[in-house]
Design a protein around this motif. Structure first.
Motif, PDB file in Angstrom:
ATOM      1  N   ASP A  68      32.091 -22.980   2.647  1.00 47.95           N
ATOM      2  CA  ASP A  68      33.336 -23.716   2.826  1.00 47.95           C
ATOM      3  C   ASP A  68      33.180 -24.866   3.821  1.00 47.95           C
ATOM      4  O   ASP A  68      34.061 -25.731   3.910  1.00 47.95           O
ATOM      5  N   GLU A  69      32.068 -24.890   4.576  1.00 48.02           N
ATOM      6  CA  GLU A  69      31.812 -25.980   5.514  1.00 48.02           C
ATOM      7  C   GLU A  69      30.708 -26.905   5.010  1.00 48.02           C
ATOM      8  O   GLU A  69      30.076 -27.610   5.790  1.00 48.02           O
ATOM      9  N   ALA A  70      30.515 -26.935   3.712  1.00 46.06           N
ATOM     10  CA  ALA A  70      29.439 -27.745   3.133  1.00 46.06           C
ATOM     11  C   ALA A  70      29.539 -29.206   3.542  1.00 46.06           C
ATOM     12  O   ALA A  70      28.517 -29.883   3.691  1.00 46.06           O
ATOM     13  N   ASP A  71      30.748 -29.723   3.733  1.00 45.03           N
ATOM     14  CA  ASP A  71      30.939 -31.144   4.049  1.00 45.03           C
ATOM     15  C   ASP A  71      30.939 -31.433   5.546  1.00 45.03           C
ATOM     16  O   ASP A  71      31.179 -32.578   5.947  1.00 45.03           O
ATOM     17  N   LEU A  72      30.696 -30.440   6.372  1.00 42.31           N
ATOM     18  CA  LEU A  72      30.725 -30.635   7.824  1.00 42.31           C
ATOM     19  C   LEU A  72      29.360 -31.121   8.298  1.00 42.31           C
ATOM     20  O   LEU A  72      28.383 -30.374   8.315  1.00 42.31           O
ATOM     21  N   ASP A  73      29.288 -32.394   8.684  1.00 40.81           N
ATOM     22  CA  ASP A  73      28.009 -32.937   9.139  1.00 40.81           C
ATOM     23  C   ASP A  73      27.813 -32.693  10.631  1.00 40.81           C
ATOM     24  O   ASP A  73      28.611 -31.984  11.274  1.00 40.81           O
ATOM     25  N   ILE A  74      26.750 -33.271  11.197  1.00 46.00           N
ATOM     26  CA  ILE A  74      26.447 -33.024  12.606  1.00 46.00           C
ATOM     27  C   ILE A  74      27.555 -33.568  13.506  1.00 46.00           C
ATOM     28  O   ILE A  74      27.998 -32.902  14.448  1.00 46.00           O
ATOM     29  N   GLY A  75      28.021 -34.772  13.209  1.00 46.32           N
ATOM     30  CA  GLY A  75      29.135 -35.318  13.979  1.00 46.32           C
ATOM     31  C   GLY A  75      30.381 -34.469  13.852  1.00 46.32           C
ATOM     32  O   GLY A  75      31.158 -34.328  14.806  1.00 46.32           O
ATOM     33  N   GLY A  76      30.600 -33.898  12.665  1.00 49.27           N
ATOM     34  CA  GLY A  76      31.741 -33.011  12.466  1.00 49.27           C
ATOM     35  C   GLY A  76      31.660 -31.776  13.336  1.00 49.27           C
ATOM     36  O   GLY A  76      32.684 -31.275  13.820  1.00 49.27           O
ATOM     37  N   HIS A  77      30.442 -31.263  13.558  1.00 50.45           N
ATOM     38  CA  HIS A  77      30.277 -30.133  14.472  1.00 50.45           C
ATOM     39  C   HIS A  77      30.674 -30.519  15.892  1.00 50.45           C
ATOM     40  O   HIS A  77      31.235 -29.712  16.629  1.00 50.45           O
ATOM     41  N   VAL A  78      30.349 -31.751  16.282  1.00 51.97           N
ATOM     42  CA  VAL A  78      30.746 -32.223  17.610  1.00 51.97           C
ATOM     43  C   VAL A  78      32.266 -32.196  17.744  1.00 51.97           C
ATOM     44  O   VAL A  78      32.817 -31.664  18.714  1.00 51.97           O
ATOM     45  N   GLU A  79      32.950 -32.760  16.761  1.00 51.04           N
ATOM     46  CA  GLU A  79      34.409 -32.831  16.808  1.00 51.04           C
ATOM     47  C   GLU A  79      35.066 -31.460  16.725  1.00 51.04           C
ATOM     48  O   GLU A  79      35.990 -31.154  17.482  1.00 51.04           O
ATOM     49  N   ARG A  80      34.609 -30.649  15.777  1.00 51.15           N
ATOM     50  CA  ARG A  80      35.288 -29.380  15.500  1.00 51.15           C
ATOM     51  C   ARG A  80      34.980 -28.306  16.533  1.00 51.15           C
ATOM     52  O   ARG A  80      35.836 -27.456  16.811  1.00 51.15           O
ATOM     53  N   TYR A  81      33.773 -28.354  17.113  1.00 49.07           N
ATOM     54  CA  TYR A  81      33.367 -27.229  17.950  1.00 49.07           C
ATOM     55  C   TYR A  81      33.018 -27.578  19.397  1.00 49.07           C
ATOM     56  O   TYR A  81      33.411 -26.874  20.319  1.00 49.07           O
ATOM     57  N   ILE A  82      32.249 -28.679  19.627  1.00 51.80           N
ATOM     58  CA  ILE A  82      31.848 -28.951  21.013  1.00 51.80           C
ATOM     59  C   ILE A  82      33.008 -29.494  21.832  1.00 51.80           C
ATOM     60  O   ILE A  82      33.209 -29.085  22.988  1.00 51.80           O
ATOM     61  N   LEU A  83      33.790 -30.409  21.279  1.00 55.81           N
ATOM     62  CA  LEU A  83      34.905 -30.970  22.051  1.00 55.81           C
ATOM     63  C   LEU A  83      35.917 -29.898  22.455  1.00 55.81           C
ATOM     64  O   LEU A  83      36.337 -29.859  23.628  1.00 55.81           O
ATOM     65  N   PRO A  84      36.331 -28.997  21.560  1.00 56.73           N
ATOM     66  CA  PRO A  84      37.217 -27.916  22.007  1.00 56.73           C
ATOM     67  C   PRO A  84      36.570 -27.013  23.060  1.00 56.73           C
ATOM     68  O   PRO A  84      37.254 -26.501  23.950  1.00 56.73           O
ATOM     69  N   ALA A  85      35.264 -26.815  22.958  1.00 52.37           N
ATOM     70  CA  ALA A  85      34.572 -26.013  23.963  1.00 52.37           C
ATOM     71  C   ALA A  85      34.634 -26.696  25.335  1.00 52.37           C
ATOM     72  O   ALA A  85      34.830 -26.033  26.366  1.00 52.37           O
ATOM     73  N   LEU A  86      34.472 -28.006  25.351  1.00 56.60           N
ATOM     74  CA  LEU A  86      34.599 -28.743  26.611  1.00 56.60           C
ATOM     75  C   LEU A  86      36.013 -28.647  27.167  1.00 56.60           C
ATOM     76  O   LEU A  86      36.203 -28.527  28.386  1.00 56.60           O
ATOM     77  N   ASP A  87      36.998 -28.709  26.295  1.00 54.93           N
ATOM     78  CA  ASP A  87      38.384 -28.546  26.748  1.00 54.93           C
ATOM     79  C   ASP A  87      38.584 -27.172  27.376  1.00 54.93           C
ATOM     80  O   ASP A  87      39.318 -27.020  28.357  1.00 54.93           O
TER      81      ASP A  87
END
Length: 330
Positions: free
Chosen positions: A99-118
């Motif tokens: 279901d995450e086939a379209d999630l690229d490397i930048g998408g991982h940054v947005e979806r997962y790393i930024l919320p982790a920083l928050d």
């Protein structure tokens, strides 16, 4: 690969196969107990190793799991830094699904790393290892942490040899149709990346292991590292495509053409202190691929050895501890 590396020397081939058999049958040490869960966002979890000290959020590569940073109770950079007074937090990517086939490397940054920083707050240091460092550069450009640490992080992919880049392009072209149907790039394909980058070392390490005492501490560490390298999660199809084509072949990062969340990512976006640790003998991410920015420390240790090798506590771990402590005193 075995034939190409040892076909001219039957003795070496025999030793490599003996080392492989020894590795397969070696006793396994149970994994270290899981640290406390600090937060979770879908498949991604954040584990904490201390409750006080400067928070340092570690982002591992999307290739292989996060376990290399917490390999065992006796050999764990996370636990070692916690014992030195820091508050390490480890981002665990988990396992993506189709279901995450379209999630690229930048998408991982947005979806997962930024919320982790928050979650960890603006006083935290962000630290990225390997491809996790590449991603951390983008995250830091979008959501500034207190400071940024890069560990063997590739940025200028022109620093790889043309042979390596061509080999990986051919590997991708062969794997892409099946990976697209799966929605995932399997771990077996990802492992071949490292084999193609350094086939000589891949064979030599099994030759070396054939002569070791399987009960020794060194052998237990070798087996743990190999198990980690051979048992990683798959990568989403879009992330695999972006790694192989956009970064490795087109060098979008080094050319200043990588955009994440609509923003061009470059060193000029990094207004925080940056510690940039690279290795002079790293064949996985050569020193020439490092971001030309920040305070540079060059180590004569391998890509994985700098994290879990015998010198690691007095070298990489100590450099990180000292640099973060200086931040606390500034």
């Amino acid at each position: 690969m075995l034939r190409s590396e040892t076909g001219h020397d039957p003795g070496r081939m025999k030793a490599a196969l003996a080392g492989l058999r020894a590795y397969q049958s070696a006793p396994r040490t149970p994994r270290a107990p899981a640290p406390r869960l600090v937060g979770q966002n879908g498949r991604v979890r954040i584990h904490g190793y201390a409750t006080s000290g400067r928070p340092v959020l570690f982002v591992p590569s999307l290739i292989n799991g996060c376990e290399i940073l917490d390999l065992s109770l006796k050999n764990s950079m996370m636990r070692g830094l916690a014992a030195r007074g820091l508050q390490p937090l480890l981002l665990d990517w988990g396992t993506p699904g189709p279901d995450e086939a379209d999630l690229d490397i930048g998408g991982h940054v947005e979806r997962y790393i930024l919320p982790a920083l928050d979650l960890v707050g603006p006083d935290a240091v962000l630290a990225g290892y390997c491809l996790g460092g590449t991603m951390s550069i983008a995250a830091a450009a979008l959501r500034a942490p207190r400071a940024l640490i890069l560990i063997a992080a590739p940025w200028n992919f022109d620093g790889f040899s043309s042979q390596t880049r061509n080999d990986l392009l051919h590997l991708w072209e062969g794997a892409a149709p099946a990976a697209e149907r799966l929605g995932l790039l399997p771990a077996e394909i990802l492992q071949q990346i490292f084999w193609r980058i350094d086939p000589t070392r891949t064979i030599a390490k099994f030759e070396d292991f054939s002569a070791r005492d399987p009960a020794s501490e060194e052998a237990h560490n070798y087996v743990a590292v190999e198990d980690w390298a051979n048992d990683g999660p798959p990568m989403s199809f879009a992330a695999g495509r972006q790694l192989m084509k956009t970064l490795m072949v087109e060098n979008a990062t080094g050319q200043g053409q990588w955009r994440v969340a609509g923003k061009a990512i470059g060193a000029e976006s990094l207004g925080m202190p940056v510690l940039n640790i690279a290795s002079t003998i790293d064949r996985i991410t050569p020193e020439a691929t490092a971001l030309p920015h920040g305070e540079r420390i060059s180590l004569a240790e391998g890509h994985v050895g700098m994290v879990v090798g015998r010198k690691a506590p007095g070298s990489l771990w100590q450099h990180i501890d000292r640099w973060v402590s200086q931040l606390q005193n500034s």
